[in-house]
Design an enzyme around this catalytic site. Structure first.
Site, PDB file in Angstrom:
ATOM      1  N   GLY A 170     -82.778  49.735  -2.546  1.00 60.31           N
ATOM      2  CA  GLY A 170     -84.082  49.102  -2.697  1.00 60.31           C
ATOM      3  C   GLY A 170     -85.012  49.996  -3.468  1.00 60.31           C
ATOM      4  N   GLY A 171     -86.291  49.605  -3.493  1.00 55.42           N
ATOM      5  CA  GLY A 171     -87.253  50.333  -4.301  1.00 55.42           C
ATOM      6  C   GLY A 171     -87.534  51.736  -3.820  1.00 55.42           C
ATOM      7  CG  ASP A 182     -91.023  46.614   4.308  1.00 54.52           C
ATOM      8  OD1 ASP A 182     -91.490  45.518   3.956  1.00 54.52           O
ATOM      9  OD2 ASP A 182     -90.021  47.119   3.779  1.00 54.52           O
TER      10      ASP A 182
END
Length: 682
Positions: free
Chosen positions: A22-23, A136
């Site tokens: 992911g980022g 998140d």
């Protein structure tokens, strides 16, 4: 971060293959050769490390997240650096992300939504009480094991990223579809932001889609911030209309309009679903077999044992993070009719809680041998049985005869009536919507003891030898200790400068032990008979001590992480500290109580999940509870007649149970209306 680290080593860990990206980094399956176990290794993306302040904040947040011990939160084992790579090591989880489950299945059945949602709500409340906000929450950060256990991942680096200039250089920290309105606006977020994101996840489980979608990130964030969510009834018209109202409240734009806690949101949703027909056939979806009931998210004695808060943690990238831990998910059950009493161990620490130790349920861990000098002696298997009511007694008369019936009546009466000497059979329950203290009378009736003003709560009661009752309450805005006198008046006992006080434990002679953060970290203190406050423990290093229990001989039992993990210690009359438990493997022990005959009762996950154990006068360790069905038992106390009472989710939600002199397990409380009850002082 384009480089694949498969086949390399990071510190002592062997990196095997990538399982997610992911980022904010990539996640690998790895191997720990020292402990011979698989692990998940999250390696941070290089662009994060280039931000100078990020590394310091990441290490701080990772250490805070590593202190979390909850069956529905992934366990962080280690944090390290190898060359230019920063990483943290977690337990390896088998299973699918909730994203993958929804993609494969589409909308889920209501009972499956509740089964997935409850442990997540418990886990979030546990973290929130320790000052950690996830930031998140999304299906990609939720792992569902083959056995149905739900685990929340990716605590550790979100706040670290948000506190650096990463948030002002075009990088979005978080996932817009699940971010709260205040989060997309760049405002300060708290636990209510996580509740909003959890409600988005619930909406998606019901409908197969998120509330807001748009062609661009900017347009999506505008919708999240200002547009009302589409009513769930438009997608699932067969759901009870009350479900829409619950989701609307949890998805409110203003944080103050949402539920007080994630658990409150879940309870409202459960009540809405069970108030009407909820098992509905979904068009195009094949109903699946019900998830096996999982234990209640172990929220053991956080408040009682004293669990101040901690910083916050990580985010993103874990869409495919580790896979698996095995814990059965709880199948929601309809409220049971009022019966005796109930008192599940959920002690919610007051909203404002200083960073510090935990004393709650513990996650599954490996089994190992007992410490030297202590042999394992298993107690007779106890089977569940119900308390005898009038109808049951009548049946017993017919089946067993008059003499047996008479004996049963006498035993039941003696077991349930309050013990002599002015002591209380008191417990904590949220049966009326929030935590208050209740009493079980000799006639088996439930009486409310505290009526906390202003929407605050009271918990962690302890009976004083003179007949008073001390307890913890947030009635004045933060945790302090109060006393309910025999005349029914409430008086404040502690006035903690710059901190909080909780977990009272009376001593013989009029002293009162308690945990407090008055000197900056959790330690044990005493109020003497003369009313003076003196510090009892001086925990070395960065460790803390909490959850005191007074022994009859003058010693003081307490929980501490002074040696790196949570164990039980004793402060002798001579002022020396000695370690009482030596939990094998990666397990821990906590919540000491003085048992019948002077032994030590405690909670431990030494055999993989929370159960109640006893240390005898000879120093032997005996297992007391054997909870069936993958459930757990914790928070022991001594009940009437020297019986052992404890909290357990063996029947799907937290209630109080006791072990009789015959070694049988009886349910003591049956909390009405979806509430729960847990043990405090019997």
């Amino acid at each position: 971060m384009n480089r694949d680290l498969s086949g390399t080593k990071l510190g002592k860990y062997e990196v095997q293959n990538e399982i997610g990206r992911g980022g904010m980094g990539a996640v690998y399956k790895g191997y720990d050769p020292m402990l011979d176990r698989p692990v998940a290794i999250k390696v941070l993306a290089p662009h994060l490390v280039w931000e100078g302040r990020f590394v310091e904040r990441f290490l701080r947040e990772a250490r805070a997240a590593a202190r979390l011990r909850h069956p529905s939160i992934v366990t962080i084992h280690d944090v390290g650096q190898e060359g230019g790579w920063y990483y943290f090591v977690m337990e390896y989880l088998e299973g699918q992300t909730l994203t993958e489950v929804i993609q494969e299945r589409g909308p889920l059945q209501p009972h499956e939504v509740l089964a997935n949602l409850e442990p997540l709500a418990e886990a979030l409340d546990y973290a929130h009480r320790r000052g950690l906000v996830h930031r998140d929450i999304k299906p990609g950060n939720i792992i569902v094991s083959p056995a149905g256990q739900v685990t929340l991942t990716d605590f550790g680096i979100v706040r670290a990223a948000q506190e650096t200039r990463l948030t002002t250089t075009g990088t979005i920290v978080g996932t817009p579809e699940y971010m709260s309105p205040e989060q997309v606006k760049g405002l300060t977020v708290d636990a209510r932001s996580d509740q909003y994101s959890l409600a988005v996840v619930a909406y998606e489980m019901f409908s197969g889609q998120v509330p807001f979608e748009a062609e661009s990130t900017l347009a999506l964030m505008h919708k999240v911030a200002y547009d009302p969510p589409p009513p769930i009834g438009q997608v699932r018209p067969e759901l009870p209309v009350q479900v829409g109202g619950v989701l609307e409240k949890a998805l409110a734009k203003e944080p103050g309009s949402r539920y007080a806690t994630a658990r409150d949101f879940f309870a409202a949703l459960e009540q809405a679903l069970t108030s009407g027909e909820v098992e509905v056939a979904l068009e195009g979806v094949t109903p699946t077999e019900a998830l096996p009931p999982s234990g209640e998210g172990p929220m053991e004695e956080a408040a009682e044992a004293g669990a101040p808060p901690v910083p916050e943690p990580d985010v993103d990238a874990l869409s495919a993070l580790e896979r698996g831990r095995t814990k059965v998910m709880p199948e929601s059950q309809p409220a049971q009719p009022e019966a005796p009493v109930s008192r599940p161990e959920e002690i919610l620490v007051s909203p404002v809680s200083p960073s510090g130790p935990f004393s709650e349920p513990k996650p599954d861990r490996a089994i190992s041998s007992l410490p030297a000098g202590a042999r394992t002696k298993l107690m007779p298997g106890a089977r569940p049985t119900a308390l005898l009511g009038r109808r049951a007694l009548a049946w017993t008369w017919v089946a067993l005869g008059g003499m047996v019936l008479l004996a049963a009546v006498v035993i039941a009466f003696l077991a349930l009536r309050p013990s002599p000497g002015g002591s209380y059979s008191v417990f904590v329950s949220n049966r009326d919507g929030r935590r208050e203290i209740y009493r079980l009378t000799g006639a088996g009736e439930v009486e409310r003891v505290t009526h906390t003003p202003g929407g605050a709560e009271s918990w962690s009661p302890a009976a004083e030898p003179g007949g008073g009752l001390v307890f913890t309450s947030g009635r004045d805005g933060r945790r302090e200790i109060y006393r309910l006198t025999e005349s029914g008046e409430t008086e404040r006992v502690t006035y903690t400068p710059g901190g909080e006080s909780w977990s009272p434990s009376p001593q013989a002679g009029g002293g009162l032990l308690f945990a407090s953060t008055r000197d900056g970290k959790a330690e044990v203190y005493r109020i003497t008979g003369a009313g003076e406050v003196e510090r009892v423990t001086h925990t070395p290093g960065g460790g803390e001590s909490w959850s005191p229990a007074a022994e009859s001989g003058g010693g003081i039992l307490f929980t501490s992480n002074r040696d790196g993990k949570v164990e039980i210690y004793r402060l002798t009359e001579a002022g020396e500290v000695e370690r009482v438990t030596h939990t094998p493997g990666g397990g821990e022990s906590w919540s000491p109580a003085v048992g019948p005959g002077g032994g030590v009762l405690f909670t431990s996950d030494r055999d993989g999940r929370r159960e109640v154990y006893r240390i005898t006068g000879a120093g032997e360790v005996e297992r007391v509870t054997y909870t069936p069905g993958g459930r757990e038992s914790w928070s022991p106390a001594v009940g009437p007649g020297g019986s052992v009472v404890f909290t357990s989710n063996r029947d799907g939600r937290r209630e109080v149970y006791r072990i009789t002199g015959l070694g049988e397990v009886e349910q003591v409380t049956r909390t009405p209306g979806g509430g729960e009850s847990w043990t405090s002082d019997w």
